[in-house]
Design an enzyme around this catalytic site. Structure first.
Site, PDB file in Angstrom:
ATOM      1  N   GLU A 148       0.846  -1.191   0.000  1.00 20.57           N
ATOM      2  CA  GLU A 148       0.000   0.000   0.000  1.00 20.57           C
ATOM      3  C   GLU A 148       0.884   1.244   0.000  1.00 20.57           C
ATOM      4  OE1 GLU A 148      -2.446  -0.254   3.481  1.00 20.57           O
ATOM      5  OE2 GLU A 148      -2.862  -2.383   3.182  1.00 20.57           O
ATOM      6  N   LYS A 204       2.150   4.814   1.572  1.00 20.82           N
ATOM      7  CA  LYS A 204       2.290   5.359   2.920  1.00 20.82           C
ATOM      8  C   LYS A 204       1.900   6.842   2.860  1.00 20.82           C
ATOM      9  CE  LYS A 204       5.521   5.627   6.787  1.00 20.82           C
ATOM     10  NZ  LYS A 204       5.361   7.059   7.066  1.00 20.82           N
ATOM     11  N   ASP A 248       1.058  10.645   3.833  1.00 21.28           N
ATOM     12  CA  ASP A 248       1.776  11.592   4.673  1.00 21.28           C
ATOM     13  C   ASP A 248       0.784  12.533   5.353  1.00 21.28           C
ATOM     14  OD1 ASP A 248       3.980  12.628   5.856  1.00 21.28           O
ATOM     15  OD2 ASP A 248       4.628  13.835   4.158  1.00 21.28           O
ATOM     16  N   CYS A 266      24.323  42.259  13.310  1.00 16.92           N
ATOM     17  CA  CYS A 266      22.904  42.000  13.054  1.00 16.92           C
ATOM     18  C   CYS A 266      22.439  42.784  11.834  1.00 16.92           C
ATOM     19  CB  CYS A 266      22.070  42.391  14.269  1.00 16.92           C
ATOM     20  SG  CYS A 266      20.296  42.231  14.009  1.00 16.92           S
ATOM     21  N   CYS A 304      21.838  37.803  17.964  1.00 11.48           N
ATOM     22  CA  CYS A 304      21.870  39.243  18.194  1.00 11.48           C
ATOM     23  C   CYS A 304      21.508  39.456  19.652  1.00 11.48           C
ATOM     24  CB  CYS A 304      20.857  39.950  17.281  1.00 11.48           C
ATOM     25  SG  CYS A 304      20.637  41.700  17.729  1.00 11.48           S
ATOM     26  N   CYS A 334      19.633  45.517  13.317  1.00 11.64           N
ATOM     27  CA  CYS A 334      19.919  46.619  14.253  1.00 11.64           C
ATOM     28  C   CYS A 334      21.396  46.976  14.330  1.00 11.64           C
ATOM     29  CB  CYS A 334      19.378  46.289  15.638  1.00 11.64           C
ATOM     30  SG  CYS A 334      20.276  44.959  16.478  1.00 11.64           S
ATOM     31  N   CYS A 371      15.844  45.214  19.010  1.00  9.59           N
ATOM     32  CA  CYS A 371      16.029  44.678  17.658  1.00  9.59           C
ATOM     33  C   CYS A 371      14.636  44.375  17.069  1.00  9.59           C
ATOM     34  CB  CYS A 371      16.871  43.405  17.692  1.00  9.59           C
ATOM     35  SG  CYS A 371      17.210  42.703  16.062  1.00  9.59           S
ATOM     36  N   LYS A 424      10.616   3.894   3.027  1.00 11.24           N
ATOM     37  CA  LYS A 424      10.481   5.334   2.843  1.00 11.24           C
ATOM     38  C   LYS A 424      11.343   5.795   1.672  1.00 11.24           C
ATOM     39  CE  LYS A 424       9.504   7.800   6.505  1.00 11.24           C
ATOM     40  NZ  LYS A 424       9.561   8.526   7.791  1.00 11.24           N
ATOM     41  N   TYR A 455      -7.137   2.099   6.163  1.00 13.98           N
ATOM     42  CA  TYR A 455      -6.256   1.051   5.650  1.00 13.98           C
ATOM     43  C   TYR A 455      -6.044  -0.162   6.568  1.00 13.98           C
ATOM     44  CZ  TYR A 455      -3.049   4.197   8.189  1.00 13.98           C
ATOM     45  OH  TYR A 455      -2.459   5.014   9.120  1.00 13.98           O
TER      46      TYR A 455
END
Length: 666
Positions: free
Chosen positions: A112, A114, A116, A404, A422, A407, A428, A310, A223
């Site tokens: 079958e 799989k 998600d 940063c 930062c 800022c 900021c 998978k 299923y």
């Protein structure tokens, strides 16, 4: 401590963290492939070194998606996860193993897709849907019946010759078309779009308002069937029968009588999966005969008669144009690769996370490089390699910034951490706005009417500089904002007023203290009862609280040590927010276990381990993660960890049963 033991402990800690992110927060930070590789490594090490066995290891449990807002229901049949692999050789080994365990017997494998999404168990009695429960921890899950009933593909009433009582399991998911429409609506509303259909499906199923769930275009494939009086002794025939009762059974199923048939099915769908109107991430193999399934049995966490293969993440090849840097609410600076668009796993990718400076250095990135991009677990795009032969001699090396980008503050890197930060948390802009977004979120203060765009406007118009300023807003101020009418302004003010009733634990979570998520906030609130006690707590007092380690404790102390945070708490208290446990909450508490500390180990009849720990805290006791000379009692259940038992006996710690504990608090 040996190197092997150190690696085992480190893997357990990492996997626990990622289990929590994936199953509780629905915010995965690594791909399925990376997670599975770590799990396989830990499994191998534990097999090779049984002296380090621990019943609480991630290899011995199914990850939890429990949400305490829902009633917890025990599964009649444990809802275990499947063993999985990315290796075709391991699929062949599985087939050989089944053949060996069923000597001189023919067997069939049902292949079958799989899906998600998020797993669900549906119970029907006399043809009526009576309960829908999530996987949870495999033993119990969330009762989401009201939400399940809004999904149109799930029948509320069956037709035909169905059994009087049975359970059918499946996957709730969002098709691509519905996912795109949902994200379009979220973006228009100023909300953050979902990362992928799986997160959207899982988040939808856990919404408290089933009327809102009904607006989500959720779908469901069923299923697997369980029960005492099933129509057939063969899995595939049961699904065919279920289809006649009104269930949506997927058509992508094949009965295989050889390993060649199995591999042909896998190879076909590895190519064709991109043409499906929904996401899949692999193939599931199940032995068809229920009698053979029973004889093959189970391991501690998965059936021996089933396995999932998978698919490996798909890669794209494209050009790196530039690297930009984003600042999050915690101050963490994340580099982002801006790419030529490339179609990958069903979507067009233009950006990919580079995570931190170490990743950039390990890739030796240069601007203009041709790079290989992968969707880790088909979720988060990332650069996994560079085509150095295609690099121009004049290409400039990508350097991590020193200041940063928002800022200008000089960035810092905390010892032992990969990220740069930062330090200017107070002013900021993205940090300030990010903290406000976190503060108003549904799981925090749950303030309606304020979205990302509104926060941006409030900040740009100097109406807010921190979350406390929200409570000083008045209607005329709000109505000066673009597209803000009197009714919208009043909705915001009503939401702010209602938030003053939010309990202490959620207020604590809403503050956005680093490492203090929902669960940690609940434990801190329960342990210290009010904000004053928490602000005065020492490192030792904090780490005595169950699941609070040195890192969390240091973060809490550091947060409350900042003068601007002390000022913020003062302003929020004056605004009327809840900074102590309510009378109702304290009424459920007692001091029967005052001064006692407990370690809980094993499995129990009347309670889960988490329920026992909660009862200990509610009755004034403390939970410890490990047995030590400070431990008053070891509460021992079935299959208790031998190392904890031995240590308790050695130290003379009193060992009590579940019934002994009940007597202590009754």
């Amino acid at each position: 401590m040996t190197d092997i033991e150190k690696e085992i402990n480190q893997l357990r800690e990492e996997l626990d963290k990622h289990n929590y992110k994936y199953y509780v927060l629905n915010e995965p930070s690594i791909s399925d492939f990376e997670f599975d590789q770590k799990m396989h490594r830990l499994t191998d090490l534990e097999k090779q070194h049984p002296e380090f066995a621990d019943p609480n290891s991630p290899t011995q449990r199914v990850g939890s998606d429990l949400n305490k807002d829902f009633e917890q229901v025990k599964h009649v049949y444990p809802m275990l996860s499947l063993g999985n692999t990315y290796s075709e050789e391991e699929i062949q080994d599985f087939y050989k193993r089944v053949a060996k365990q069923l000597p001189d017997e023919e067997f069939e494998i049902v292949c079958e897709l799989k899906y998600d999404g998020t797993a669900i168990g549906l119970t029907y009695e006399n043809g009526l849907l009576v309960r829908g429960v999530t996987r949870g921890d495999g033993v119990q899950g969330d009762d989401v019946t009201a939400n399940v009933k809004t999904i149109r593909s799930i029948p509320l009433k069956l037709k035909g010759d169905y059994p009087a009582s049975f359970e059918i399991r499946g996957e709730i998911f969002l098709p691509h078309k519905g996912f795109a429409h949902l994200n379009e609506q979220r973006e228009k509303a100023g909300e953050t779009p979902f990362a992928n259909p799986r997160n959207a499906a899982s988040g939808s199923l856990k919404m408290q308002n089933s009327a809102l769930v009904a607006k989500r275009p959720l779908d469901c494939f069923l299923y697997y069937m369980l029960g005492e009086e099933l129509p057939s002794q063969f899995h595939k025939e049961n699904l065919e029968k279920a289809s006649s009762w009104g269930f949506k059974i997927p058509p992508y199923i094949q009965l295989c009588t050889s390993i060649k048939d199995v591999m042909d099915f896998i190879h076909h769908w590895d190519e064709e999966r991109h043409n499906l109107p929904f996401d899949i991430d692999g193939i599931v193999l199940k032995v068809n005969s229920l009698d053979q399934q029973r004889r093959l049995g189970f391991t501690a966490k998965s059936p021996r008669w089933a396995i999932s293969y998978k698919f490996k993440a798909e890669q794209g090849y494209t050009k790196l144009n530039e690297v930009t840097f984003q600042v999050g609410r915690t101050g963490a600076v994340t580099p982002v690769a801006n790419l030529d668009p490339v179609f990958l796993a069903g979507t067009t990718v233009k950006r990919a996370s580079l995570h931190n400076s170490d990743i950039i250095a390990s890739l030796d990135l240069h601007l203009g490089d041709m790079v290989y991009v992968e969707k880790g677990g088909e979720i988060i795009p990332k650069i996994v390699g560079v085509d150095e032969e295609a690099r121009s001699a004049e290409a400039a090396k990508v350097e991590f910034i020193k200041n940063c980008p928002e800022c200008g503050s000089e960035l810092i890197r905390i010892k032992g951490e990969a990220a740069h930060y930062c330090p200017n948390a107070a002013t900021c802009p993205p940090q300030v706005k990010g903290r406000v977004e976190h503060f108003i979120a549904r799981k925090a203060m749950n303030i309606d009417g304020i979205g990302t765009e509104t926060i941006d406007l409030l900040y740009k118009n100097h109406m807010i500089n921190d979350v406390a300023d929200l409570y000083t807003l008045h209607p005329m101020q709000l109505m000066t904002l673009d597209r803000m009418g009197e009714k919208s302004a009043q909705n915001i003010l009503d939401g702010l007023e209602a938030s003053k009733q939010v309990n202490f634990a959620r207020v604590l979570f809403a503050l956005g203290i680093r490492y203090v998520g929902e669960t940690v906030a609940k434990k801190l609130a329960s342990a210290f009862k009010n904000i004053d006690a928490l602000m005065k707590a020492t490192q030792e007092e904090l780490t005595e609280v169950d699941e609070i380690g040195d890192r969390i404790a240091s973060s809490v102390i550091g947060y409350f040590g900042e003068e601007h945070n002390q000022t913020l708490i003062d302003k929020l208290q004056k605004a009327g927010l809840q900074f102590q446990l309510s009378e109702e909450e304290t009424a459920t508490h007692s001091d029967k276990l005052e001064g006692m500390s407990f370690v809980v180990s094993g499995s129990f009849t009347s309670f889960s381990r988490d329920e026992l720990k909660s009862l200990i805290e509610k009755n004034g006791g403390k939970n410890l993660s490990g047995v030590s000379s400070k431990t008053s009692y070891l509460v021992a259940g079935d299959k208790i960890g031998p190392s904890k038992l031995a240590k308790a006996e050695k130290l003379g710690v009193k060992i009590i049963s579940e019934d002994d504990f009940k007597s202590m608090i009754e």
